[in-house]
Design an enzyme around this catalytic site. Structure first.
Site, mmCIF file in Angstrom:
data_model
loop_
_atom_site.group_PDB
_atom_site.id
_atom_site.type_symbol
_atom_site.label_atom_id
_atom_site.label_comp_id
_atom_site.label_asym_id
_atom_site.label_seq_id
_atom_site.Cartn_x
_atom_site.Cartn_y
_atom_site.Cartn_z
ATOM 1 N N GLY A 1 -17.067 36.125 -11.689
ATOM 2 C CA GLY A 1 -17.430 34.738 -11.379
ATOM 3 C C GLY A 1 -17.155 34.438 -9.911
ATOM 4 O O GLY A 1 -16.759 33.330 -9.547
ATOM 5 N N ASP B 1 -22.550 40.485 -15.887
ATOM 6 C CA ASP B 1 -22.635 39.394 -16.850
ATOM 7 C C ASP B 1 -21.394 39.478 -17.740
ATOM 8 O O ASP B 1 -21.149 40.509 -18.374
ATOM 9 C CB ASP B 1 -23.917 39.571 -17.695
ATOM 10 C CG ASP B 1 -24.083 38.484 -18.730
ATOM 11 O OD1 ASP B 1 -23.153 37.664 -18.909
ATOM 12 O OD2 ASP B 1 -25.153 38.452 -19.366
ATOM 13 N N GLY C 1 -18.709 31.338 -7.822
ATOM 14 C CA GLY C 1 -18.443 29.940 -8.172
ATOM 15 C C GLY C 1 -17.518 29.239 -7.193
ATOM 16 O O GLY C 1 -17.120 29.803 -6.174
ATOM 17 N N GLN C 2 -17.185 27.989 -7.554
ATOM 18 C CA GLN C 2 -16.394 27.155 -6.644
ATOM 19 C C GLN C 2 -15.043 27.802 -6.324
ATOM 20 O O GLN C 2 -14.645 27.860 -5.167
ATOM 21 C CB GLN C 2 -16.161 25.769 -7.281
ATOM 22 C CG GLN C 2 -15.442 24.808 -6.344
ATOM 23 C CD GLN C 2 -14.887 23.572 -7.063
ATOM 24 O OE1 GLN C 2 -14.810 23.532 -8.291
ATOM 25 N NE2 GLN C 2 -14.499 22.572 -6.303
ATOM 26 N N TYR D 1 -16.308 22.377 -23.922
ATOM 27 C CA TYR D 1 -15.533 23.053 -22.871
ATOM 28 C C TYR D 1 -14.041 23.036 -23.230
ATOM 29 O O TYR D 1 -13.361 24.062 -23.186
ATOM 30 C CB TYR D 1 -15.796 22.330 -21.550
ATOM 31 C CG TYR D 1 -15.024 22.836 -20.372
ATOM 32 C CD1 TYR D 1 -15.239 24.112 -19.857
ATOM 33 C CD2 TYR D 1 -14.097 22.018 -19.720
ATOM 34 C CE1 TYR D 1 -14.545 24.564 -18.749
ATOM 35 C CE2 TYR D 1 -13.404 22.456 -18.609
ATOM 36 C CZ TYR D 1 -13.627 23.719 -18.130
ATOM 37 O OH TYR D 1 -12.948 24.156 -17.022
ATOM 38 N N LYS E 1 -11.551 26.114 -24.159
ATOM 39 C CA LYS E 1 -10.346 26.397 -23.364
ATOM 40 C C LYS E 1 -9.104 26.405 -24.252
ATOM 41 O O LYS E 1 -8.216 27.225 -24.076
ATOM 42 C CB LYS E 1 -10.202 25.379 -22.221
ATOM 43 C CG LYS E 1 -11.209 25.566 -21.091
ATOM 44 C CD LYS E 1 -10.985 26.884 -20.356
ATOM 45 C CE LYS E 1 -11.952 27.099 -19.208
ATOM 46 N NZ LYS E 1 -11.844 28.440 -18.618
ATOM 47 N N ASP F 1 -20.479 38.762 -10.024
ATOM 48 C CA ASP F 1 -21.055 37.502 -10.510
ATOM 49 C C ASP F 1 -22.370 37.828 -11.207
ATOM 50 O O ASP F 1 -22.981 38.872 -10.936
ATOM 51 C CB ASP F 1 -21.298 36.541 -9.334
ATOM 52 C CG ASP F 1 -21.372 35.089 -9.806
ATOM 53 O OD1 ASP F 1 -20.370 34.383 -9.691
ATOM 54 O OD2 ASP F 1 -22.447 34.672 -10.298
ATOM 55 N N ILE F 2 -22.804 36.910 -12.071
ATOM 56 C CA ILE F 2 -24.093 37.108 -12.734
ATOM 57 C C ILE F 2 -25.244 36.894 -11.746
ATOM 58 O O ILE F 2 -26.324 37.451 -11.899
ATOM 59 C CB ILE F 2 -24.218 36.186 -13.971
ATOM 60 C CG1 ILE F 2 -25.395 36.600 -14.839
ATOM 61 C CG2 ILE F 2 -24.330 34.724 -13.575
ATOM 62 C CD1 ILE F 2 -25.383 35.988 -16.229
HETATM 63 N N1 SER Z 1 -13.226 20.284 -13.327
HETATM 64 C C1 SER Z 1 -13.520 20.601 -14.685
HETATM 65 C C2 SER Z 1 -14.651 19.794 -15.203
HETATM 66 O O1 SER Z 1 -14.811 18.688 -14.742
HETATM 67 C C3 SER Z 1 -12.300 20.386 -15.543
HETATM 68 O O2 SER Z 1 -11.664 21.585 -15.738
HETATM 69 O O3 SER Z 1 -15.318 20.211 -16.082
#
Ligand code: SER
Length: 313
Positions: free
Chosen positions: A9, A50, A12-13, A140, A144, A35-36
């Site tokens: 990943g 992936d 990503g950010q 999400y 988690k 990364d994908i």
């Molecule tokens: N920053 C994330 C989100 O907003 C929270 O873990 O989904």
């Protein structure tokens, strides 16, 4: 061949900045970015990967003699609400694929991020403790929380050295976030500089836990470098720095850009934000492995605006 660190990943950010930081600390030749999405400019070797492809991960790990993994690939809160099944599968299977490699002792250390999204509407909102009612209401958050349980399970049952943090909303200028509920706190800086106005998708008094990326990187690398016996929590640590509302960040920006104006038009992300804590008690992380944040809302804002204005020139 020397043992290497793999970041999954890396586009990503967090991934983009984490790869740069790890390269600085351990040397470009000891880091593998993946990364994908096709390769973006990385200082180290890059592999297209992936996270759903267990065999591909195993082959990359073998090829580069990887012993440590940072698994950052995930669908964030707002995107996962649009694609619940995909969100669950990606966030869960991705983790289990890598945990299996820990059980087989192919890799010896894993970082996997959790989030404030593990908490839900019945959680105490202020100074949310490490151990409390959770009951997440987003896909999400559910993924988690389940992931945290799996991490602890693999530690207890197989001795897998997994380390995890419940990240708050992360603010950064090098790489944009994607699909999160806390993303407004990044967008607002870009729009303030570009147009001196911003329409916020959360209401003005929605307080959420947040953190500036340099602090998040220190926390991430800090927990990975800590001695294993210091890591007492093998699900995921509460982690905190600052908490603010859209109104408060707007006032801070206005002190630098007096013409800045903010308006509010809450959308479906408001309900997600309303289900999350406002502030987090991270005393366990501070006690166990010495976590301490540096940036305040004020110092973060000064730094964000400085870097973003320089980038515009
Ligand atoms: N920053 C994330 C989100 O907003 C929270 O873990 O989904």
């Amino acid at each position: 061949m020397k043992e290497k660190i793999l970041v999954i990943g890396a586009g990503g950010q967090i991934g983009k900045e984490l790869v740069e930081e790890l390269c600085q600390i351990y040397g470009n030749e000891n880091i593998v970015a993946s990364d994908i999405k096709a390769e973006s400019a990385t200082p180290c070797v890059f592999e297209k990967l992936d996270v759903m492809d267990a065999q591909g991960i195993a082959a990359t790990i073998k090829k580069h003699n990887v012993k440590e993994v940072y698994l950052l690939a995930a669908l964030l809160s707002a995107t996962a609400e649009k694609f619940p099944e995909k969100g669950w599968k990606l966030n869960m299977d991705g983790l289990l694929n890598v945990l299996e490699l820990m059980r087989e002792k192919v890799i010896s250390k894993l970082f996997w991020p959790s989030s404030i999204a593990v908490f839900g509407p019945n959680t105490p909102k202020v100074n949310t403790p490490q151990y409390t009612v959770m009951e997440p209401s987003t896909v999400y958050g559910i993924s988690k929380q389940a992931g945290e349980r799996w991490c602890e399970y693999y530690f207890r049952r197989y001795g897998a050295d997994v380390r995890s943090l419940r990240y708050p909303g992360l603010i950064s200028y090098k790489s944009p976030p994607g699909g999160g509920t806390t993303d407004y706190a990044v967008d607002i800086y870009y729009e303030a500089l570009a147009k001196a106005r911003y329409e916020c998708f959360l209401s003005k008094d929605t307080v959420l836990p947040m953190m500036y990326m340099p602090d998040a990187l220190r926390a991430t690398i800090g927990i990975m470098q800590a001695d294993a016996d210091k890591i007492k929590i093998r699900s995921s640590y509460n982690l905190a720095a600052i908490s603010f509302s859209p109104e408060e960040i707007a006032a801070e920006i206005k002190s630098h850009i007096p013409s800045f104006e903010i308006t509010y038009k809450p959308d479906s992300r408001q309900a997600i934000a309303d289900s999350w804590p406002q502030s987090i008690d991270d005393s366990e992380a501070r006690k166990d492995w010495g976590w301490k944040h540096n940036y305040t809302l004020s110092t973060m804002t000064t730094d964000m605006l400085k870097h973003l204005s320089e980038a515009k020139k």
